[in-house]
Design a protein around this motif. Structure first.
Motif, short mmCIF file in Angstrom:
data_model
loop_
_atom_site.label_atom_id
_atom_site.label_comp_id
_atom_site.label_asym_id
_atom_site.label_seq_id
_atom_site.Cartn_x
_atom_site.Cartn_y
_atom_site.Cartn_z
N THR A 1 6.58 63.28 10.48
CA THR A 1 6.55 63.30 11.94
C THR A 1 7.85 62.66 12.40
OG1 THR A 1 4.14 63.13 12.02
CG2 THR A 1 5.35 62.57 14.02
N LEU A 2 8.69 63.46 13.04
CA LEU A 2 10.01 63.01 13.49
C LEU A 2 9.97 62.88 15.01
CD1 LEU A 2 12.13 65.45 11.30
CD2 LEU A 2 11.39 63.11 10.73
N VAL A 3 10.08 61.67 15.51
CA VAL A 3 9.97 61.40 16.94
C VAL A 3 11.38 61.22 17.50
CG1 VAL A 3 8.97 59.91 18.71
CG2 VAL A 3 7.73 60.31 16.57
N THR A 4 11.80 62.13 18.37
CA THR A 4 13.16 62.15 18.93
C THR A 4 14.19 61.75 17.87
OG1 THR A 4 12.93 59.88 19.83
CG2 THR A 4 12.34 61.71 21.28
N PRO A 5 14.26 62.50 16.77
CA PRO A 5 15.07 62.07 15.63
C PRO A 5 16.57 62.18 15.89
CG PRO A 5 14.24 64.28 15.27
CD PRO A 5 13.57 63.77 16.51
N SER A 6 17.32 61.29 15.29
CA SER A 6 18.77 61.40 15.32
C SER A 6 19.19 62.66 14.58
CB SER A 6 19.41 60.18 14.66
OG SER A 6 20.78 60.43 14.41
N PRO A 7 20.13 63.44 15.15
CA PRO A 7 20.59 64.65 14.46
C PRO A 7 21.72 64.39 13.48
CG PRO A 7 21.56 64.54 16.64
CD PRO A 7 20.65 63.34 16.51
N ARG A 8 22.13 63.14 13.36
CA ARG A 8 23.36 62.83 12.63
C ARG A 8 23.29 63.20 11.16
NH1 ARG A 8 26.78 57.31 13.65
NH2 ARG A 8 28.35 57.58 12.02
N VAL A 9 22.19 62.92 10.50
CA VAL A 9 22.11 63.11 9.06
C VAL A 9 22.10 64.58 8.68
CG1 VAL A 9 19.59 63.09 8.84
CG2 VAL A 9 20.99 62.19 6.99
N VAL A 10 21.74 65.45 9.62
CA VAL A 10 21.73 66.90 9.34
C VAL A 10 22.92 67.61 9.97
CG1 VAL A 10 19.23 67.02 8.99
CG2 VAL A 10 20.18 67.38 11.29
N GLY A 11 23.82 66.85 10.58
CA GLY A 11 25.03 67.43 11.13
C GLY A 11 24.82 68.36 12.31
N LEU A 12 23.77 68.09 13.08
CA LEU A 12 23.48 68.93 14.26
C LEU A 12 24.24 68.36 15.45
CD1 LEU A 12 21.72 71.26 15.40
CD2 LEU A 12 20.00 69.53 15.92
N GLU A 13 25.06 69.17 16.08
CA GLU A 13 25.90 68.69 17.19
C GLU A 13 25.15 68.77 18.52
OE1 GLU A 13 30.25 69.47 19.33
OE2 GLU A 13 29.44 70.93 17.90
N VAL A 14 25.19 67.66 19.25
CA VAL A 14 24.70 67.63 20.62
C VAL A 14 25.93 67.47 21.50
CG1 VAL A 14 23.25 66.45 22.31
CG2 VAL A 14 22.51 66.61 19.93
N THR A 15 26.21 68.42 22.36
CA THR A 15 27.43 68.42 23.15
C THR A 15 27.24 67.70 24.49
OG1 THR A 15 26.94 70.49 24.32
CG2 THR A 15 28.00 70.66 22.14
N ASP A 16 28.36 67.38 25.12
CA ASP A 16 28.30 66.80 26.46
C ASP A 16 27.60 67.75 27.43
OD1 ASP A 16 29.64 64.60 25.53
OD2 ASP A 16 31.59 65.17 26.36
N ALA A 17 27.82 69.05 27.25
CA ALA A 17 27.16 70.03 28.12
C ALA A 17 25.65 69.99 27.95
CB ALA A 17 27.70 71.43 27.82
N ASP A 18 25.18 69.80 26.70
CA ASP A 18 23.75 69.67 26.45
C ASP A 18 23.18 68.47 27.22
OD1 ASP A 18 23.71 71.79 24.59
OD2 ASP A 18 24.23 70.44 22.94
N ARG A 19 23.89 67.36 27.14
CA ARG A 19 23.42 66.14 27.79
C ARG A 19 23.49 66.26 29.31
NH1 ARG A 19 26.16 63.90 23.10
NH2 ARG A 19 24.60 62.94 21.75
#
Length: 289
Positions: free
Chosen positions: A117-135
Motif C-alpha cells: 500500500t503506497l500512500v502518496t509515494p515519492s516518485p524518485r526511486v522509480v524515476g517518474l518526473e513530476v513537472t512544474d506544469a503538473d504541480r
C-alpha cells in the motif's frame, strides 16, 4: 515499544498499534519518526500497525556508519523486522519517501511481500518526473482558499528559480487537503523532528538505478494499492496513474479533497480504501467524502 537488532548491530525500534493481521508501516520525511502516522485515521481498528522508526530516527539508534541511512541500505532492516515478527511475507504500507524503501525491499525480496500500500509515494526511486506544469495544474484548484495568493506567489518564485527558504515554507498549505490549526500543529511537530542531514543521506549517491527498480517491479505479482490525493502537488493524480501502471497488480485510488496526508484529511475514506478487499488490477477508483 519493542526493539530488535539489524544485521549490522543497529538497534531498531517499533510500536504495534491496533488489532488484526500485522501491517508494517514505513514512514516518510524522509527520515521522520513513525509517530506522525498515528493510527492512520483508524486503520488500527482493522489491522495491527507495526510502526517502524528507521535507523537514526525516533527510538531507533543512530548507526555507527551514517551512510547506512541510504534507502537501499535500509532494506536489510525491513528484512530483519520480518524475521523478528516471524512472518513469511509482509503486508507493507509506506508513506511518501517511505515508498522508496518499500519498493526497494519488494525489488530485492519479492517472495517476502504479500501486498503493498503506497500512500502518496515519492516518485524518485522509480524515476517518474513530476513537472512544474503538473504541480501548477493541481495548485490552481485551490484558488478559493484564503491562503492561496501568498502561497501561489511563493510557488511562482520557486518555479522561476528565485526561491528563498521562506518560499518553500510558504507553499506548505498546498501539500494538505485542509489547512487549519490541527494541521499546522502537525506540521510544526514534524519540522521540529526533521533532520536535514539524515534526509540527504536517505537519497544519497549510489541509490539503485530507477530503470532497474522499474524492471523489478514489473515482475512483482502482488496486489499494489496506490492512494493519491486530489490536491497533492508532490504526486498529482495524473502522475499517480502513471506510477500505478508500473505494477501488474496495481490499483489507484484518488482521494477527493486530500493532500499528501490523506488519512488526516478524510479518515473514513482513507480507511475504506486501505482495508477494502483487493479488486482486479488496472481498475482506478475515485474516493469520495
Amino acid at each position: 515499544m519493542t526493539t530488535l537488532r539489524s544485521p549490522d548491530g543497529t538497534r531498531l525500534a517499533y510500536v504495534s498499534v491496533g488489532e488484526g493481521p500485522p501491517l508494517v508501516c514505513l514512514p516518510g520525511g524522509p527520515m521522520l519518526p513513525a509517530e506522525y502516522l498515528g493510527d492512520l485515521g483508524g486503520v488500527d481498528a482493522h489491522r495491527s500497525l507495526v510502526l517502524l522508526d528507521l535507523r537514526g530516527t525516533g527510538h531507533s539508534a543512530v548507526p555507527a556508519d551514517p551512510a547506512t541511512c541510504r534507502c537501499d541500505r535500509q532494506v536489510a532492516d525491513v528484512e530483519a523486522l520480518r524475521a523478528h515478527l516471524g512472518l513469511e511475507r509482509l503486508d507493507l504500507l509506506a508513506h511518501s519517501a517511505g515508498a522508496a524503501l518499500a519498493l526497494l525491499y519488494a525489488a530485492r525480496h519479492p517472495d517476502r511481500v504479500a501486498s503493498l500500500t503506497l500512500v502518496t509515494p515519492s516518485p524518485r526511486v522509480v524515476g517518474l518526473e513530476v513537472t512544474d506544469a503538473d504541480r501548477r495544474e493541481v495548485a490552481e484548484r485551490r484558488r478559493g482558499e484564503p491562503w492561496f495568493a501568498a502561497a501561489y506567489a511563493a510557488f511562482e518564485r520557486i518555479w522561476s528559480g528565485g526561491a528563498t527558504d521562506a518560499d518553500w515554507t510558504a507553499i506548505t498549505p498546498f501539500t494538505h487537503g485542509r489547512w487549519d490549526d490541527a494541521v499546522r500543529a502537525a506540521v510544526d511537530r514534524a519540522d521540529a523532528q526533521r533532520d536535514a542531514d539524515a534526509a540527504a543521506r536517505y537519497y544519497g549517491d549510489g541509490t539503485p538505478d530507477p530503470a532497474a527498480v522499474r524492471a523489478a517491479l514489473a515482475e512483482l505479482r502482488v496486489p499494489v494499492l496506490l492512494v493519491a490525493g486530489e490536491y497533492d502537488v508532490a504526486l498529482p493524480p495524473s502522475r499517480a496513474a502513471e506510477y500505478t501502471d508500473l505494477f501488474p497488480g496495481g490499483r489507484l485510488v484518488v482521494q477527493r479533497g486530500a493532500g499528501h496526508h490523506p488519512w488526516q484529511d478524510d479518515p473514513g475514506t482513507f480507511v475504506r480504501a486501505v482495508v477494502a478487499s483487493p479488486v482486479r488490477p488496472g481498475r482506478a477508483d475515485t474516493g469520495g467524502r
